[in-house]
Design a protein around this motif. Structure first.
Motif, mmCIF file in Angstrom:
data_model
loop_
_atom_site.group_PDB
_atom_site.id
_atom_site.type_symbol
_atom_site.label_atom_id
_atom_site.label_comp_id
_atom_site.label_asym_id
_atom_site.label_seq_id
_atom_site.Cartn_x
_atom_site.Cartn_y
_atom_site.Cartn_z
ATOM 1 N N VAL A 80 2.023 8.076 -11.818
ATOM 2 C CA VAL A 80 1.465 7.130 -10.789
ATOM 3 C C VAL A 80 2.903 6.528 -10.400
ATOM 4 C CG1 VAL A 80 0.072 5.230 -10.062
ATOM 5 C CG2 VAL A 80 -0.742 7.031 -11.320
ATOM 6 N N TYR A 81 3.014 6.343 -8.892
ATOM 7 C CA TYR A 81 4.418 5.521 -8.571
ATOM 8 C C TYR A 81 3.867 4.737 -7.771
ATOM 9 C CZ TYR A 81 7.257 9.748 -9.520
ATOM 10 O OH TYR A 81 7.969 10.598 -10.086
ATOM 11 N N VAL A 95 0.887 -1.228 -0.074
ATOM 12 C CA VAL A 95 -0.032 -0.033 0.010
ATOM 13 C C VAL A 95 0.734 1.085 -0.084
ATOM 14 C CG1 VAL A 95 -1.920 1.201 1.352
ATOM 15 C CG2 VAL A 95 -1.634 -1.186 1.208
ATOM 16 N N GLU A 96 0.812 1.926 -1.156
ATOM 17 C CA GLU A 96 1.712 3.157 -1.176
ATOM 18 C C GLU A 96 0.659 4.470 -0.604
ATOM 19 O OE1 GLU A 96 2.439 0.826 -5.197
ATOM 20 O OE2 GLU A 96 0.709 1.265 -3.703
ATOM 21 N N SER A 97 1.752 5.331 -0.147
ATOM 22 C CA SER A 97 1.014 6.680 0.275
ATOM 23 C C SER A 97 2.133 7.620 0.295
ATOM 24 C CB SER A 97 0.515 6.335 1.695
ATOM 25 O OG SER A 97 1.430 6.338 2.555
ATOM 26 N N GLY A 98 1.654 8.782 0.288
ATOM 27 C CA GLY A 98 2.303 10.168 0.495
ATOM 28 C C GLY A 98 2.329 11.065 -0.839
ATOM 29 N N TRP A 156 2.843 -6.204 -6.369
ATOM 30 C CA TRP A 156 2.586 -5.064 -7.006
ATOM 31 C C TRP A 156 1.677 -4.278 -6.036
ATOM 32 C CZ3 TRP A 156 4.940 -2.630 -10.840
ATOM 33 C CH2 TRP A 156 5.752 -3.311 -11.941
ATOM 34 N N GLY A 157 2.024 -2.976 -5.841
ATOM 35 C CA GLY A 157 0.928 -1.926 -5.380
ATOM 36 C C GLY A 157 0.298 -1.276 -6.042
ATOM 37 N N GLN A 158 -0.837 -0.777 -5.491
ATOM 38 C CA GLN A 158 -1.680 0.003 -6.481
ATOM 39 C C GLN A 158 -1.279 1.237 -7.049
ATOM 40 O OE1 GLN A 158 -4.347 -1.549 -7.760
ATOM 41 N NE2 GLN A 158 -5.662 -2.442 -5.938
ATOM 42 N N GLY A 189 10.102 21.847 -7.892
ATOM 43 C CA GLY A 189 11.046 22.265 -6.860
ATOM 44 C C GLY A 189 10.998 21.745 -5.424
ATOM 45 N N GLY A 190 9.741 21.251 -5.306
ATOM 46 C CA GLY A 190 9.228 20.832 -4.005
ATOM 47 C C GLY A 190 9.494 19.494 -3.694
ATOM 48 N N SER A 191 9.221 18.829 -2.659
ATOM 49 C CA SER A 191 9.769 17.533 -2.139
ATOM 50 C C SER A 191 8.351 16.709 -1.950
ATOM 51 C CB SER A 191 10.735 17.696 -1.042
ATOM 52 O OG SER A 191 11.675 18.116 -1.229
ATOM 53 N N LEU A 192 8.389 15.454 -1.886
ATOM 54 C CA LEU A 192 7.410 14.527 -1.328
ATOM 55 C C LEU A 192 8.128 13.245 -0.630
ATOM 56 C CD1 LEU A 192 4.472 14.638 -3.820
ATOM 57 C CD2 LEU A 192 4.402 15.323 -1.538
ATOM 58 N N ARG A 193 7.749 12.424 0.162
ATOM 59 C CA ARG A 193 8.193 11.184 0.614
ATOM 60 C C ARG A 193 7.054 10.201 0.533
ATOM 61 N NH1 ARG A 193 9.315 9.136 6.702
ATOM 62 N NH2 ARG A 193 11.285 7.949 6.342
ATOM 63 N N LEU A 194 7.255 9.149 -0.417
ATOM 64 C CA LEU A 194 6.481 8.284 -0.631
ATOM 65 C C LEU A 194 6.542 7.057 0.237
ATOM 66 C CD1 LEU A 194 6.141 8.033 -4.333
ATOM 67 C CD2 LEU A 194 4.987 9.475 -2.925
ATOM 68 N N SER A 195 5.739 6.418 0.835
ATOM 69 C CA SER A 195 5.774 5.162 1.710
ATOM 70 C C SER A 195 5.048 3.861 1.032
ATOM 71 C CB SER A 195 5.068 5.408 3.051
ATOM 72 O OG SER A 195 5.988 6.414 3.775
ATOM 73 N N CYS A 196 5.806 2.878 1.181
ATOM 74 C CA CYS A 196 4.973 1.614 0.862
ATOM 75 C C CYS A 196 5.227 0.712 1.940
ATOM 76 C CB CYS A 196 5.782 1.007 -0.453
ATOM 77 S SG CYS A 196 5.408 -0.571 -1.086
ATOM 78 N N ALA A 197 3.585 0.631 2.385
ATOM 79 C CA ALA A 197 3.741 -0.652 3.533
ATOM 80 C C ALA A 197 3.446 -1.968 2.926
ATOM 81 C CB ALA A 197 2.694 0.188 4.441
ATOM 82 N N ALA A 198 4.133 -2.761 3.490
ATOM 83 C CA ALA A 198 4.064 -4.060 2.981
ATOM 84 C C ALA A 198 3.382 -5.132 4.093
ATOM 85 C CB ALA A 198 5.203 -4.910 2.478
ATOM 86 N N SER A 199 2.547 -6.228 3.648
ATOM 87 C CA SER A 199 2.254 -7.253 4.676
ATOM 88 C C SER A 199 1.836 -8.452 3.856
ATOM 89 C CB SER A 199 1.001 -6.672 5.422
ATOM 90 O OG SER A 199 -0.008 -6.345 4.491
ATOM 91 N N GLY A 200 1.938 -9.509 4.643
ATOM 92 C CA GLY A 200 1.560 -10.777 3.825
ATOM 93 C C GLY A 200 2.587 -11.712 3.320
ATOM 94 N N PHE A 201 3.707 -11.190 3.496
ATOM 95 C CA PHE A 201 4.981 -11.861 3.194
ATOM 96 C C PHE A 201 6.288 -11.561 3.882
ATOM 97 C CE2 PHE A 201 7.226 -8.566 0.472
ATOM 98 C CZ PHE A 201 6.237 -7.581 0.356
ATOM 99 N N THR A 202 7.134 -12.138 3.591
ATOM 100 C CA THR A 202 8.472 -11.728 4.759
ATOM 101 C C THR A 202 9.322 -10.828 3.839
ATOM 102 O OG1 THR A 202 8.576 -14.274 5.228
ATOM 103 C CG2 THR A 202 10.667 -12.727 5.571
ATOM 104 N N PHE A 203 8.970 -9.630 4.133
ATOM 105 C CA PHE A 203 9.485 -8.304 3.598
ATOM 106 C C PHE A 203 10.932 -8.165 3.478
ATOM 107 C CE2 PHE A 203 8.944 -4.037 2.280
ATOM 108 C CZ PHE A 203 9.982 -3.321 3.034
ATOM 109 N N SER A 204 11.451 -8.641 4.477
ATOM 110 C CA SER A 204 13.297 -8.407 4.666
ATOM 111 C C SER A 204 13.704 -9.339 3.506
ATOM 112 C CB SER A 204 13.623 -8.825 6.248
ATOM 113 O OG SER A 204 13.281 -10.195 6.606
#
Length: 116
Positions: A93-94, A5-8, A106-108, A15-30
């Motif tokens: 779309v990121y 699930v992406e957000s941000g 894949w995320g949405q 010239g501006g900035s954004l920080r996107l996050s992608c939260a994972a679940s349901g698998f061994t992320f590491s």
């Protein structure tokens, strides 16, 4: 159930900035390398950045090198994309994806619009 699930995303001036996050679940992320890709209106998918499972190695497309950074927090099952010095051509779309041994999730996606 695997989820990425992406957000941000949002509207930002050039010239501006954004920080996107992608939260994972349901698998061994590491155990999964993580990537960010983007798709601009009317264009194909463009790879943006990769990060290794332990976060020590990161790679960037030439179009974003020096402006974007990628990081991950394996304790939080989250990968981040810090985007600085944004340009109108970064509008897209990121999406994040997770890859390991030929398996890819894949995320949405989240919309980033760079406009004045």
């Amino acid at each position: 159930q695997v989820k990425l699930v992406e957000s941000g995303g949002g509207l930002v001036q050039p010239g501006g900035s954004l920080r996107l996050s992608c939260a994972a679940s349901g698998f061994t992320f590491s155990s999964y390398a993580m990537s960010w890709v983007r798709q601009a209106p009317g264009k194909g998918l463009e790879w943006v950045s990769d990060i290794s499972t332990d976060g020590r190695n990161a790679y960037f497309a030439d179009s974003v090198k020096g402006r974007f950074t990628i990081s991950r927090d394996n304790a939080k099952n989250t990968v981040y994309l810090q985007m600085n010095s944004l340009k109108p051509e970064d509008t897209a779309v990121y999406s994040c994806n997770a890859g390991s041994n030929g398996r890819i999730y894949w995320g949405q996606g989240t919309q980033v619009t760079v406009s004045s």
